[in-house]
Write a protein that holds these residues in place. Structure first.
Motif, mmCIF file in Angstrom:
data_model
loop_
_atom_site.group_PDB
_atom_site.id
_atom_site.type_symbol
_atom_site.label_atom_id
_atom_site.label_comp_id
_atom_site.label_asym_id
_atom_site.label_seq_id
_atom_site.Cartn_x
_atom_site.Cartn_y
_atom_site.Cartn_z
ATOM 1 N N HIS A 25 0.833 -1.212 0.000
ATOM 2 C CA HIS A 25 0.000 0.000 0.000
ATOM 3 C C HIS A 25 0.860 1.251 0.000
ATOM 4 O O HIS A 25 0.460 2.287 -0.540
ATOM 5 C CB HIS A 25 -0.936 0.003 1.211
ATOM 6 N N GLY A 26 2.049 1.169 0.584
ATOM 7 C CA GLY A 26 2.934 2.321 0.616
ATOM 8 C C GLY A 26 3.542 2.652 -0.725
ATOM 9 O O GLY A 26 4.138 3.722 -0.892
ATOM 10 N N LEU A 27 3.409 1.739 -1.693
ATOM 11 C CA LEU A 27 3.940 1.962 -3.030
ATOM 12 C C LEU A 27 2.884 2.515 -3.990
ATOM 13 O O LEU A 27 3.197 2.841 -5.130
ATOM 14 C CB LEU A 27 4.505 0.662 -3.604
ATOM 15 N N ARG A 28 1.660 2.626 -3.542
ATOM 16 C CA ARG A 28 0.591 3.083 -4.427
ATOM 17 C C ARG A 28 0.645 4.592 -4.623
ATOM 18 O O ARG A 28 0.990 5.349 -3.713
ATOM 19 C CB ARG A 28 -0.767 2.694 -3.847
ATOM 20 N N SER A 29 0.317 5.015 -5.811
ATOM 21 C CA SER A 29 0.304 6.439 -6.115
ATOM 22 C C SER A 29 -0.876 7.102 -5.421
ATOM 23 O O SER A 29 -2.002 6.603 -5.466
ATOM 24 C CB SER A 29 0.189 6.663 -7.626
ATOM 25 N N LYS A 30 -0.614 8.221 -4.789
ATOM 26 C CA LYS A 30 -1.675 8.980 -4.113
ATOM 27 C C LYS A 30 -2.039 10.233 -4.905
ATOM 28 O O LYS A 30 -2.862 11.028 -4.459
ATOM 29 C CB LYS A 30 -1.231 9.342 -2.694
ATOM 30 N N GLN A 31 -1.436 10.397 -6.079
ATOM 31 C CA GLN A 31 -1.762 11.548 -6.916
ATOM 32 C C GLN A 31 -3.139 11.379 -7.551
ATOM 33 O O GLN A 31 -3.451 10.329 -8.103
ATOM 34 C CB GLN A 31 -0.738 11.707 -8.034
ATOM 35 N N CYS A 32 -3.940 12.427 -7.468
ATOM 36 C CA CYS A 32 -5.233 12.390 -8.150
ATOM 37 C C CYS A 32 -5.087 12.737 -9.628
ATOM 38 O O CYS A 32 -5.874 12.263 -10.460
ATOM 39 C CB CYS A 32 -6.200 13.359 -7.479
#
Length: 462
Positions: free
Chosen positions: A338-345
């Motif tokens: 989960h820490g590798l997932r992109s959080k950019q919208c």
């Protein structure tokens, strides 16, 4: 007839002058000529295919396979930095001084200051310089054939060393650096890193560890991450999911792999029946790297060493050698996916945006760029450029604050079917429109449910 003779002489003079001028133009400057005169050998690193060293501290043959250097006969990986240092010293190898064979074999009076050559009245005796027999030698193999350098004793002053090229009479005085760099213990020639990684050439990565595993795959526009969530002796109850990975996090992970150094070289050919002894039957982690035009390589990390719990047994799938690496380096690779997932919208540069549409309930507006001006749909007057740029910067920096549901059974439960609002961004070229769906408010908070078009999960929006 005299005037004809004069013309002929004039033409001849002009021709000779032009030839001499052209000749001088083509000649290297004096400082370059002096350097060339003292050149021992010049071997281009890219052309060298093999190095053979027979020196007091090491006797080894190194051969190049593509871009990788290996030590014979076990075909162990060699340290590319050390090889680069040795080959760099040969491109070219410049002498401090040159001792010639005899006065008859070299014209001492001709430009001696420029050439740097010192003449001897008698032929040189290699034995006087530690060259018969030589202290050691280095053979460099290229398509043109082998070039062998014979190393003699150090000079009485300045700490240089006598060198002779096999088959040539001159004796050269060169810096001792080449000999010192080459005359190291065999272990110093081994690659100190467990894996060499070129992030730009990486196509994929799989990490399998107790309780969690994930795979990273490069696509045309982004890195994609897929988590199985069902590995190891204590499987995670989390269901598999797929999402876009954060480029910065992916790069950092590859850099961590590249930073795993070998603390000990344990065995070159461990026995197959020792797999359980080293913990490779149930490894702490397995890391498989895929790079362009290369077969995949898997790194296995096993048990701690009996004499040092901070070190783990490690090996590669493409070679038999057994290594020891620090446990902390391995732990850094076992990431929560989960820490590798992109959080950019959104993913765009402000200068690339051509159009933006915002819809909220029954309200809709659209702005677009036209000849370096922003205008609202149906309006002729330009908008405030600074305020538009600020708005786009805010959109580009917008990050989701969490993941809510990776496999939603019903989007309507989150107010996303239909959504309460959308923000759409168009960019130059043929890139697809980027769209953020905004859903219902989340209970007891100012956040809202959301969904990024093209990505499966329902997310939390600030």
């Amino acid at each position: 007839m005299r005037w004809k003779t004069t013309v002929v002489l004039l033409i001849a003079t002009i021709g000779i002058g032009a030839y001499l001028s052209l000749y001088e133009i083509r000649q290297p400057p004096p400082e370059d000529r002096a350097r060339l005169a003292k050149q021992v050998v010049r071997l281009t690193a890219d052309e060298v295919t093999q190095l053979v060293l027979d020196l007091p501290n090491v006797k080894v043959t190194l051969s190049r396979e593509g871009t990788t250097w290996r030590l014979a006969p076990q075909q162990l990986r060699a340290d590319p930095a050390l090889i680069s240092t040795l080959l760099g010293a040969l491109d070219p190898l410049i002498a401090e001084r040159i001792l010639s064979g005899s006065a008859e074999s070299f014209d001492c009076a001709q430009d001696s200051a420029l050439s740097g050559v010192e003449c001897a009245e008698q032929p040189l005796n290699p034995n006087s310089y530690g060259l018969d027999p030589a202290v050691g030698w280095m053979s460099v193999v290229s398509p043109a054939g082998p070039t062998t350098l014979l190393f003699g004793e150090t000079t009485p002053v300045a700490g240089n060393r006598y060198v002779q090229v096999k088959g040539r009479p001159e004796i050269f005085v060169v810096s001792a650096g080449l000999f010192d760099d080459a005359n190291q213990a065999l272990e110093q020639f081994r690659d100190p890193l467990l894996m060499r990684v070129d992030t730009w050439q990486a196509d994929g990565l799989t990490v399998v560890a107790a309780g969690s595993s994930f795979t990273l795959t490069r696509t045309a526009r982004a890195w994609q991450i897929a988590s199985t969530g069902l590995t190891g002796p204590h499987p995670s109850p989390e269901q598999p999911w797929t999402d876009i990975a954060d480029r910065g996090e992916v790069t950092a992970l590859f850099q961590r792999i590249a930073g795993v150094s070998i603390e000990r070289f344990l065995e070159e050919t461990p026995l197959a029946e020792q797999v359980a002894t080293f913990g490779f039957d149930q490894p702490r982690a397995e890391v498989t790297l895929r790079q362009k035009d290369q077969p995949p390589v898997t790194l296995f990390f096993g048990k701690p060493l009996p004499d040092n719990n901070s070190l783990l047994y490690a090996k590669r799938s493409d070679e038999p050698a057994l290594y020891a690496v620090t446990s902390a380096n391995v732990e850094a690779l076992v990431r929560d996916p989960h820490g590798l997932r992109s959080k950019q919208c959104f993913d765009f540069f402000t200068s690339e945006v051509t159009k933006v549409e915002v819809v909220r309930e029954q309200t809709r507006w659209l702005i677009q760029r036209s000849q370096d001006q922003w205008k609202a749909e149906g309006e002729d007057a330009p908008l405030d450029q600074e305020r538009v740029e600020q708005f786009l910067d805010e959109l580009g920096d917008l990050n989701l604050s969490g993941f809510v549901d990776d496999a939603p059974a019903s989007l309507s439960a989150y107010g996303l079917d239909p959504p309460a609002g959308t923000i759409s961004v168009w960019t130059i070229g043929e890139a697809p429109v980027q769209r953020l769906l905004v859903g219902a408010a989340i209970d007891n908070s100012s956040n809202r449910y959301g969904r990024i078009d093209g990505r499966p999960p329902v997310v939390r929006l600030p």
